[in-house]
Scaffold this active site. Structure first.
Site, PDB file in Angstrom:
ATOM      1  CB  CYS A 188      -0.909   0.000   1.219  1.00  0.00           C
ATOM      2  SG  CYS A 188      -2.076   1.384   1.277  1.00  0.00           S
ATOM      3  CG  ASP A 221      -0.795   4.067   5.342  1.00  0.00           C
ATOM      4  OD1 ASP A 221       0.113   4.505   6.087  1.00  0.00           O
ATOM      5  OD2 ASP A 221      -1.996   4.130   5.638  1.00  0.00           O
ATOM      6  NE  ARG A 248      -0.954   4.702   8.781  1.00  0.00           N
ATOM      7  CZ  ARG A 248      -2.179   4.291   9.123  1.00  0.00           C
ATOM      8  NH1 ARG A 248      -2.571   4.395  10.377  1.00  0.00           N
ATOM      9  NH2 ARG A 248      -2.995   3.783   8.224  1.00  0.00           N
ATOM     10  CG  HIS A 251      -1.654  -1.038   6.004  1.00  0.00           C
ATOM     11  ND1 HIS A 251      -2.254  -0.051   6.766  1.00  0.00           N
ATOM     12  CD2 HIS A 251      -1.712  -0.591   4.720  1.00  0.00           C
ATOM     13  CE1 HIS A 251      -2.652   0.928   5.981  1.00  0.00           C
ATOM     14  NE2 HIS A 251      -2.330   0.626   4.734  1.00  0.00           N
ATOM     15  CB  CYS A 286      -5.824  -0.305   4.559  1.00  0.00           C
ATOM     16  SG  CYS A 286      -5.663   0.268   2.861  1.00  0.00           S
TER      17      CYS A 286
END
Length: 202
Positions: A42, A44, A46, A98, A101
């Protein structure tokens, strides 16, 4: 125009530290990249692919998009798979989602966010396919976590069904496709599935 000098300062500090620990690091890195892993994850911020598995630059080939989706019409993702398998000769493809999400949550809630809604149709399809499984869970948090997992499993199947992977397996290449999920709350990975030519049904 807003200056991003602090990022250049961070970069210089990082490069200095790497060179202090290993003076030949960048010399080796310019010579060749020879990763054994392709990470499809992803976007993302993080979930930094190399960092959470303790690998340095050059040790993992990475493709990222919103909600770690693999679509057979996405030439960007397919090109990354092709290059990693056919040119870099990687041995492992890791699809990593994750918990938490935002893309998966939007698909779960059928939210409208804008252009990205078109991309998240693929995740909504996963939600529809597994509606009974997801809806049987009591809370939205449980449903969200389960849909994150189901989305990873669906994308693993999609990777396995690409012509690139099927051709590699037909040649007898050692190639395994893994499905993982990362928990941003504790930083730990969990394996959901692993597939090789012997275990996949087309």
């Amino acid at each position: 125009m807003t200056s991003l000098n602090h990022l250049f300062e961070n970069n210089r500090a990082w490069a200095t530290e790497i060179t202090r620990e290993d003076p030949e690091f960048f010399t080796r890195l310019t010579g060749q990249q020879s990763p054994q892993y392709l990470w499809i994850g992803c976007s993302d911020s993080r979930v930094p692919a190399n960092q959470i598995v303790g690998l340095l630059p050059g040790e993992m080939f990475v493709h990222r998009n919103v909600a770690n989706v693999v679509v057979h019409s996405d030439l960007n993702c397919l090109s990354a798979i092709h290059f990693s398998v056919e040119v870099l000769r990687i041995r492992h493809i890791i699809v990593c989602g994750h918990y938490g999400c935002g893309g998966v949550l939007a698909a779960l809630r059928n939210e409208r966010l804008g252009l990205v809604d078109n991309w998240l149709c693929h995740v909504r399809d996963v939600r529809h396919k597994h509606r009974a499984d997801v809806d049987a869970l009591a809370t939205e948090n449980e449903q969200h976590k389960r849909l994150c997992e189901l989305n990873v499993l669906e994308q693993v199947v999609n990777v396995c069904n690409t012509t690139v992977v099927r051709d590699a397996w037909s040649r007898g290449d050692e190639l395994t496709v893994h499905g993982w999920v990362y928990d941003v709350r504790d930083g730990l990975l969990r394996e959901l599935t692993a597939s090789s030519s012997a275990t996949v049904k087309y």
